[in-house]
Design an enzyme around this catalytic site. Structure first.
Site, PDB file in Angstrom:
ATOM      1  N   GLU A 166      17.704   1.725  60.880  1.00 54.86           N
ATOM      2  CA  GLU A 166      16.670   2.329  62.092  1.00 54.86           C
ATOM      3  C   GLU A 166      15.689   3.677  62.704  1.00 54.86           C
ATOM      4  O   GLU A 166      14.465   3.434  61.950  1.00 54.86           O
ATOM      5  CB  GLU A 166      17.294   1.764  63.562  1.00 54.86           C
ATOM      6  CG  GLU A 166      16.608   2.140  64.196  1.00 54.86           C
ATOM      7  CD  GLU A 166      16.653   1.395  66.145  1.00 54.86           C
ATOM      8  OE1 GLU A 166      18.352   1.640  66.625  1.00 54.86           O
ATOM      9  OE2 GLU A 166      16.045   0.394  66.818  1.00 54.86           O
ATOM     10  N   ALA A 224      12.988  -5.319  77.292  1.00 51.68           N
ATOM     11  CA  ALA A 224      12.819  -4.869  77.890  1.00 51.68           C
ATOM     12  C   ALA A 224      14.151  -3.548  78.109  1.00 51.68           C
ATOM     13  O   ALA A 224      14.307  -4.002  79.306  1.00 51.68           O
ATOM     14  CB  ALA A 224      13.753  -6.677  78.644  1.00 51.68           C
ATOM     15  N   ASP A 245      22.772   2.610  70.764  1.00 52.26           N
ATOM     16  CA  ASP A 245      22.487   0.364  71.104  1.00 52.26           C
ATOM     17  C   ASP A 245      23.865   0.411  69.761  1.00 52.26           C
ATOM     18  O   ASP A 245      24.555  -0.761  70.402  1.00 52.26           O
ATOM     19  CB  ASP A 245      21.071   0.398  70.728  1.00 52.26           C
ATOM     20  CG  ASP A 245      20.722   1.659  71.603  1.00 52.26           C
ATOM     21  OD1 ASP A 245      21.231   1.914  72.419  1.00 52.26           O
ATOM     22  OD2 ASP A 245      19.085   1.439  71.442  1.00 52.26           O
TER      23      ASP A 245
HETATM   24  C1  GLA Z   1      17.211   3.874  73.930  1.00 53.80           C
HETATM   25  C2  GLA Z   1      17.254   4.760  72.768  1.00 53.80           C
HETATM   26  C3  GLA Z   1      18.946   5.048  72.721  1.00 53.80           C
HETATM   27  C4  GLA Z   1      19.229   5.626  73.983  1.00 53.80           C
HETATM   28  C5  GLA Z   1      18.212   5.319  75.297  1.00 53.80           C
HETATM   29  C6  GLA Z   1      18.027   6.181  76.272  1.00 53.80           C
HETATM   30  O1  GLA Z   1      17.760   3.010  74.405  1.00 53.80           O
HETATM   31  O2  GLA Z   1      17.413   3.432  71.709  1.00 53.80           O
HETATM   32  O3  GLA Z   1      20.084   6.170  71.801  1.00 53.80           O
HETATM   33  O4  GLA Z   1      19.015   7.770  73.641  1.00 53.80           O
HETATM   34  O5  GLA Z   1      17.546   5.332  75.256  1.00 53.80           O
HETATM   35  O6  GLA Z   1      19.989   6.451  76.988  1.00 53.80           O
END
Ligand code: GLA
Length: 404
Positions: A180, A127, A192
């Site tokens: 990752e 999500a 993240d």
């Molecule tokens: C995803 C990627 C993040 C970032 C966002 C956009 O969530 O995992 O690293 O690039 O998109 O800001």
């Protein structure tokens, strides 16, 4: 019962059933929402996020052997692999993330033993709430807490002061990002892992992805609710689009001959407007305006001006929709429904975009009313019901020893 307490009870029971006996350590890592700074992280830019109180939890113990046995409660699946020879698995994507953690940790720490572990969680999967970074950090934190990998002193943690602990968090975040990118094969930025490691209840987090300078910024008292609205549209499309946006940004970087898009100023962008391709220049304008919004947002939070911060989030959504083209009919409908709901301070799509969730900042006392209104408003617009999660900012990943 809080979601975390309920999770702990069910994961302990699941561990006993899967492996017999009790776990020796538990770890918990939150999900995250992106508040400002959309698609800025891999452009060396500025991001603002918050960890939220939806969690991945791991219960486990060191094994006598050098074999990892992991059970994922949500899928009813198991993965077994040798910790000294980590190869990609044929099982689901969750197991690539698990193996990728061991693979990447081995670069900096010594893997002391195999382990038995159960994974459970209540972060809605797929999500845009970083369930995968949450899984990575929960596992890494568990392995450190259980003593299945060497002490992260090697990462600079000689004393348990906050600065030292943050140094370790940053090193860990970067290693897991590498896992990752290189092991799982997903080209994401640092946002993240950073968010789920550095989270603090009542705070937003800002990160400069070029210098790695960061700040925890108070969200005010009482802090607003963070309401996540899930359109339940599939994010599968997002993978290909994400990489396409990265290369569109890289075209502009190449034009200017700089390292990061962040190194270009808005003024330079406008001067070169006619020489740039008609898509790349819009993507770049979004990214550079987002950087500026993070700076303005940080000032607003420091001054306690939450309404101004919320307005910046809404501006960010419009920029995603119009310049970066990573919104969707459903995400736009969720934002329109939110704008007409009580207590709304601001809202935007969260994470990659194209599908998944919006994140809304909502006055704490009106969060439940907001949730009802937004669901009804979206249903009127689209004929389908969203999943609405009333969340709060939360602490980052940590592990603790288990009493049997
Ligand atoms: C995803 C990627 C993040 C970032 C966002 C956009 O969530 O995992 O690293 O690039 O998109 O800001």
């Amino acid at each position: 019962m809080s979601s975390s307490v309920a999770l702990e009870a069910s994961i302990r029971a699941a561990f006993e059933q899967a492996f017999g006996g009790m776990p020796t350590a538990l770890a918990r890592s939150p999900g995250r929402v992106e508040l400002l700074g959309n698609h800025t992280d891999y452009n060396g830019g500025l991001v603002m996020a918050a960890a939220i109180d939806r969690f991945t939890m791991i219960a486990g113990r060191k094994a006598e052997s050098r074999r990892a046995q992991v059970h994922a409660l949500a899928f009813g699946e198991d993965d077994v692999f040798a910790v000294d020879r980590v190869e990609r698995s044929a099982a689901g994507s969750w197991s690539q993330y698990v193996r990728g953690v061991v693979w990447s940790l081995a670069e900096l720490l010594e893997i002391q033993s195999g382990f038995d572990a159960v994974i459970a969680g209540d972060i809605p999967l797929g999500a845009g709430l970083s369930s995968s970074a949450s899984l990575q950090t929960a596992l890494a934190t568990f392995l450190i807490g259980a003593g299945a990998v060497s002490d992260p002193a090697a990462l600079g943690a000689h004393s348990p002061t906050t600065e030292r602990a943050d140094e370790v968090r940053m090193a860990l975040g970067q290693i897991l990002q590498r896992g990752e990118n290189e092991f799982v094969g997903v080209a994401s930025g640092l946002l993240d892992q950073f968010s789920v490691l550095f989270g603090r209840a009542g705070h937003a987090l800002s990160l400069d992805c070029r210098s790695l300078a960061f700040e925890r910024l108070p969200l005010g008292e009482p802090p607003p609710a963070i309401v996540v609205c899930d359109s339940k549209t599939s994010r599968r499309l997002a993978d290909g689009m994400y990489n396409q946006r990265r290369s569109e940004c890289e075209r502009v970087v190449k034009h200017f001959g700089v390292r990061w898009l962040r190194d270009v100023t808005l003024k330079q962008l406008h001067s070169a407007w006619q020489d740039l391709d008609s898509v790349g220049r819009l993507r770049a304008r979004h990214v550079l305006n987002e950087n500026a919004r993070v700076e303005r947002g940080a000032k607003a939070l420091k001054a306690g001006r939450l309404a101004e911060f919320g307005a910046l989030m809404s501006e960010s959504h419009r920029s995603s929709r119009d310049d970066f083209d990573n919104s969707s009919v459903e995400l736009n409908a969720l934002i329109e429904a939110a704008e007409a709901s009580p207590g709304f301070l601001g809202g935007k799509l969260s994470g990659a975009g194209w599908a998944g969730c919006t994140v809304n900042l909502v006055e704490a006392a009106k969060a439940e009313a907001f949730a009802d209104f937004v669901a009804a408003g979206y249903a009127r617009r689209t004929g389908t019901s969203p999943a609405v999660h009333v969340c709060h900012s939360a602490d980052g990943a940590f592990a603790w020893k288990c009493e049997s």
